[in-house]
Structures are given as C-alpha cells and as structure tokens.
Design an enzyme around this catalytic site. Sequence first.
Site, PDB file in Angstrom:
ATOM      1  N   GLY A 218       0.736  -1.230  -0.179  1.00 43.62           N
ATOM      2  CA  GLY A 218      -0.067   0.053  -0.070  1.00 43.62           C
ATOM      3  C   GLY A 218       0.775   1.127   0.035  1.00 43.62           C
ATOM      4  O   GLY A 218       1.944   1.308  -0.788  1.00 43.62           O
ATOM      5  N   SER A 219       0.277   2.347   0.519  1.00 44.26           N
ATOM      6  CA  SER A 219       1.250   3.375   0.708  1.00 44.26           C
ATOM      7  C   SER A 219       0.416   4.732   1.020  1.00 44.26           C
ATOM      8  O   SER A 219      -0.955   4.696   0.647  1.00 44.26           O
ATOM      9  CB  SER A 219       2.033   3.734  -0.326  1.00 44.26           C
ATOM     10  OG  SER A 219       3.048   2.842  -0.603  1.00 44.26           O
ATOM     11  N   ASN A 220       0.892   5.738   1.883  1.00 39.75           N
ATOM     12  CA  ASN A 220       0.446   6.889   1.906  1.00 39.75           C
ATOM     13  C   ASN A 220       1.532   8.020   1.395  1.00 39.75           C
ATOM     14  O   ASN A 220       2.521   7.805   1.453  1.00 39.75           O
ATOM     15  CB  ASN A 220       0.203   7.205   3.432  1.00 39.75           C
ATOM     16  CG  ASN A 220      -0.858   6.138   4.201  1.00 39.75           C
ATOM     17  OD1 ASN A 220      -1.642   6.100   3.755  1.00 39.75           O
ATOM     18  ND2 ASN A 220      -0.240   6.002   5.459  1.00 39.75           N
ATOM     19  N   PRO A 240       5.454   4.541   2.038  1.00 38.88           N
ATOM     20  CA  PRO A 240       5.343   3.336   1.440  1.00 38.88           C
ATOM     21  C   PRO A 240       4.977   2.301   2.259  1.00 38.88           C
ATOM     22  O   PRO A 240       5.820   2.348   3.214  1.00 38.88           O
ATOM     23  CB  PRO A 240       6.221   3.119   0.531  1.00 38.88           C
ATOM     24  CG  PRO A 240       7.497   3.915   0.954  1.00 38.88           C
ATOM     25  CD  PRO A 240       6.955   5.097   1.972  1.00 38.88           C
ATOM     26  N   ASN A 486      -3.938   4.745  -1.599  1.00 44.08           N
ATOM     27  CA  ASN A 486      -4.210   3.667  -2.666  1.00 44.08           C
ATOM     28  C   ASN A 486      -5.639   3.511  -3.112  1.00 44.08           C
ATOM     29  O   ASN A 486      -6.311   2.511  -3.461  1.00 44.08           O
ATOM     30  CB  ASN A 486      -3.933   2.424  -1.760  1.00 44.08           C
ATOM     31  CG  ASN A 486      -2.520   2.486  -1.272  1.00 44.08           C
ATOM     32  OD1 ASN A 486      -2.351   2.420  -0.204  1.00 44.08           O
ATOM     33  ND2 ASN A 486      -1.755   2.666  -2.066  1.00 44.08           N
TER      34      ASN A 486
END
Length: 777
Positions: A218-220, A240, A486
């Site tokens: 995923g990730s921000n 990440p 995401n």
Amino acid sequence: MIISRQLPSFCLAALFLSFSGGAHALAQPEQTRAEIRRTSFGVPHIRADDERGLGYGIGYAYAQDNLCLMANEVLTVNAQRSQYFGAEGQTLEQRDNLSSDLFFSWLNTPQAVAAFWQAQTPAMRERMQGYVEGYNRQLAERQVQGLPEQCRGDWVRPLATSDLVKLTRRLLVEGGAGQFAEALAGATPPGATAQAGLPAEHWQLAAARQQRFALDRGSNAVAIGSERSFNGRGLLLANPHFPWVGGMRFYQMHLTIPGQLDVMGAALPGLPLINIGFNQHLAWTHTVDASKHFTLYRLQLDPKDPTRYLLDGRSLPLERQTLTVQSKGPDGQLQPRTRTLYSSVFGPIVQWPGELDWDHQYAYSLRDANLDNSRVLAQWYAMNQASSVAGLQDSVHQLQGIPWVNTLAVDDQGRALYMNQSVVPNVTQAKLAQCSDPRAGTRVIVLDGSRSACAWDIDPAAAQPGIFAASQLPQLARNDYLQHSNDSAWMVNPAAPLQGFSPVISEQDVPLKMRARFALDRLSRMHKAQVSDLQHLVTDDQVYLAGQVMPDLLQFCEQDLGADAQRLGPVCASLKAWDRSAGLQAGLGFVHFQGIMQPLLQDPSVWRVAFDPKDPQHTPRGLAIGRPAVARALRESMLASAQQVAEAGLGSDVRWGDIQQVSQGGQPTPVPGGPESLGVYNAIQSVPAADGKREVVSGTSYLNVVSFDEQGPRALGLLAFSLSSDPASAHFRDQTAAFARNQWSVLPFTEAQIRADGQYQLQVIEEPRKGAVLARQ
C-alpha cells in the site's frame, strides 16, 4: 576509516573463474572505484566518478547488508528453488517452490532477458555491470571470512547481469501476472491426467496472498505546495507500506556522481537507483495505484477440443510450452518435473478452481501490460536526475516506465504534483461496454476472447502498443495539497476531483479508504503545514474508524446486554478505557476493536449513514445499532472477540506493544501501528504468532518528510525494518527500535552533514576494470 583497494589475488581468481558458460573478464587500463561513506544506522552514501563505479559501490554495500536476501531472491527468479530445496518447500511469500519455479521459467526466458538487456541505455548497462562486480567482490570476501548462517549452501553463487534483469522483471509483474503464479503453473485441460493439479491448501494460500497484495503493498503520500507549506516551498511525506522480508524490502542509500547525480532515498533489491527519494531540488514518492495492469480474456473453446479456441469464428490451437525444472528428492537426487503451459494470442492460460475454471466451454488467458515494459530502469534513472516537478513530469510522459504506482512530488519552488501515470491496458469505457463480462465487475477485468476487436487499443502516442498514452491518464498540479492512500485518482484533492476515466484507470463515486479520509480531515485543518504536522499523521497512530463508530459501540454497551452481560462487560470496559490509538501503549480495547470491527466491515449494511458519493469524505459512518440484524451481528462479533482474547491468554492490562512485535532472527521489538482497514495511517500488517503475539510482516517501510530551504533539501526519516536483514549485523534492528520510539533522524545529504555524522566511516573499494560479466542463459 577503512581503505580497501584490492582483493587478494586468490579472491579475484575465485570471483571471476566462478562465472559459468565462458564468462570472462578482459583487463582494461582504468580502475573501477567507489567510496562508501556510512553514517548513523549504517546508511551508505556511495560516491563514484562514473556509472560503473557507482554500481560497483551499490552492489558491494548491498551485499554487506543483505547478501543472503539477495542470494535467495536470485535463486527464486532463476527458477532453481526446487533444485536446492525440493518442490514442496516454500518461498518467503508462502508459494510452493514448484509453482514458483515454473512461473519464473515462463517469465524469465533467455529471449525475454536478452531483449530487456538490449533495451537498456549504455549508462544503465554500465551501472548494472558495476553492481554485479561490487556484489561479487563482497561475496568473495565473505566466502573467505565465512558466509552468514542463512546462506552457507552451494546455492549461493556470484551474480551476472542477467540476474538483475530477472529481478527487475519480477518486480514489473508484481501488480499482474505475479499474483497468478499458481494459476499459471497449475492450468490443466479438462480430462487431462498427464500433469497433476495443485493441492487444495496451495490454492488457499494463493488466494489469501492475492487478497493481501494491496495491504502488503500500500502506501500513503502527501505533497504540500507553496500555498499551504510553512515556508512556501514544497513539503512531502513518503510513507510506502511494503513487505518487511523478501524481494520487496526497501534499501536506504545515497548515490552521488559529482557534477552529474546526487540523490538519496530507498530502492528495491537489485535495483541500482533510487525508487523513492529526493535530490537538491525535488522530492517524490509512490503509492500503489488502483489502476488495472492486466486483463483476463475469456476464451470460447472449440467444442471438439478444449485445447483449441475460437477467435472471430476460426478454431486456433493453444500454443504449448514445455517447462522442466529440476527437483531435489528425499534421497537428495535431482529429478525433472515437467509441465506444459498453454497460451492464446492474448497470453498464458490461468486456472483458479471455482473462479477461473478451464472446462469444455471456457478457459481464461492473462495479459499483463508490464511484460513489455523495458523502460522501467530508464524511467527511475531520469527521475533521479530531474531538477523540478516539470522535469519529472516530462520524463514520465515520455518514457511511461512506471509499472504499477502513482507518483506524488514537490520541488523547491513550491510546486506539487500527482500523477496516476503507470502502465495501464488501453481499454476504454466504450470497449468495456462492448467486451467485458459484467458479472466480473471492475475488480478484475474479463474481456471477450472470442473477438479480436476486444484486444487492447493501440495509441501511436503511447510508449508501447496496447497501453494508454500519458495524456489519457490522471494528473493534477496544485499549490495547496495533494494526497493519496491507494484509492483511485478521484479524490486526491476534493477541490479538483479527477473524473471521467475508464474504470481500468480510475473509478469515481466509490467509498474512500479510511486512511484517505483521515488524511483529508487533517489536511483540511493544516493552514501552514509544518514538518511535524506530516510526521504526526504517522506517529499519532490514530485509529480513524474509532471516531466514526465508537459512540455507537459505547451506546450499545450501555444497553441491557441480558445473558451476555458477564462476558461482554470486560469488552465494553476495555473499549471505554482505550485511547483510540494503535500506539504501543494502546490497551486491550484496541485488540477488541479490531476483533469487533474487521468482521463487521465486510457488510455495508452495518453503517448508520450509508456512503454518499456527494460526501465521500464523511460517509459511510456510524453503526446502525437500532437495526436488529446489525445489533445481532455486533453482539456476535463482540462475543467472538472476547473468546479470541481469552484463548490468546491476554490480560486486561496488556498493551499493544506487548502483542505486535517483530521477532524473527533476534530479540522481539515492539512495533506501533495497525490495520489500514481501520483507518490507521501508520498501516502495519501482522499475523498471529505464539502466545497471543502478532508478528509484523508488512507495512510502514521507508519513511521520510522532505522540506526545502535556500540551501536545498532538509529530510527526516527512517527505515522501519532497518537496513540489514542479517541478524548478526549491528543494523538489523536499530532503526526498528527508533521507529518504536517515534524517533526520526536527520538524513545527511550535504558533504558537511555526512562528514559531521557521529557514526561516519569511509571505505574505498577499487580494482582494475574488467570486461562484461556475461549473462547466464
């Protein structure tokens, strides 16, 4: 200071004689040289005068820290796991060795590897060649000293450039064909008995792994522009979420060729460049996107023969490819294991029992857009050297080499940019209406394989046939802020929704992930964002979902619980006492909150306020405890959580830091964070372990905030799982302990910062330049 100029002659002899198939090295007059300057936590700052030297330093430093990890991944991508560990063994990703070997035999054919290598620029070939030489030098030195315990077998060998190509191709298909290894290896025509199918438990593991793909990767990201940053310059958060073990584990480093390149950040194994990072003028990061990078084709089979299919009314044979891997038996002897793989004009046949069945009527082919992406290394090479957001954007538009991630970037002039510019099949909304199977929905695109008109469209403006051109993909430049967690591209900034794209690219009017809602809520209240504001998005460990449902949960607890009062009383007490965080000090209430809410989230009818596409930032919310069915489901979920906690032996005074840990290879280290589905921005995935504990497997990885001033970048960050995967290394858990303390470090970038670091150490490696290490076939 350590100076290391020349390997002993016997090491060099062992190093170069070990290459197979006539690989050789021809002495040339110049030297290959690199400086490796280590700072706090062992982070290498690698400097060289040319591409070969830079790669040489990267490969050497990486092998110092992760030699066994690399050796294991090289074995995997060369389809040799069964040969050394048996067909029934498993990879780190819990894939059986035989399926893995068959998949990589199909993916990394000599022809595909050679074509990828030939497509690389001279500069990239030089850097890859240097990487191989540096890794092999460190391997030779470690073989003399004694290899780490994890990799003392005869399966550990020197690298060739073909190994780096194979590792790169493996990364390319992570968002597509890589999720179908078992389905590809196990595809069998109906009625065939020549090759046995996979055991049921293998399919169960494969399904669980596929469902976890988005969680593990995923990730921000947040990009703040001039209007909203504290000093009018760009401000970037990179967060990440990636696996903590194996071939997707980030490596932190700083790369410099004076006058040509100066970039710092993190890279995936085997990549001799920076994937996420910053340079003098620019900072960028990536988030796994929601776009599709493959499609399936449903083939109409010939009624007379299930190994033939109908295309535009013509009966065509499926192409057959015989793959053979060597497998080590119980007696230690090698035995050949042979499978026949079948392909249509669209791609290989894949078979997933109960989902993608191969019967006498239909079969399914997989087409992955990234199989033809040989531009990926050139893409990150160009990004590493970009000096502005505009330059970064131009390189992505031209090359289109990003495989399956979004890009968010800022520069020192205060510009912020979001790009959903990856390799996406050119399937328009109109083509979906004509060719897709509506029963499949949009989670997986299934096209009609009986009509050639349903093939991907060709746009001459695209970098490769069959993908969307850059001009057709979402992008947004802003001076306030952009964020991504995401979801689709739709709501990166609610003031400028990105709409009207094919669902293959980006959907709209769909619920946002709780992480995105959390970020948008925080950003709406950040008028002049500081570095600390972006840090706190992660380190506060806030459970955003708690704010949406806890009032209803506590109201339910205040009702007459009847015969269940004795069992549910402690659950309710722990929920009331919980601080609504996923921090190390969070109490038992967080454990119960997970146990209660994760099952309930599977049913959209539990919400008191349903999703409203006109208000995606605030809906859905609340629990509809007034509805009997919801109240019943909530009660059952609470009782189940109470039972699970009792079986795990967790006391009322337990803390989250006592439960969620990373322990493999060393002393347990507590890890903050929690499930992304609950809106925990510091997303951490952990799996049940012994004694009620949970072992971390993925989540926050490379983490930094980059700002700019008149002198250049100012970066704070850490690598959550630490630099080295070797338990004997001093840098095996040091940054993990810092992560647990929410202790970010200054990332030294300038020469003065590097030399002033309290742990500064210099190593110089140098040897006569050699000719190319020939690629293995």
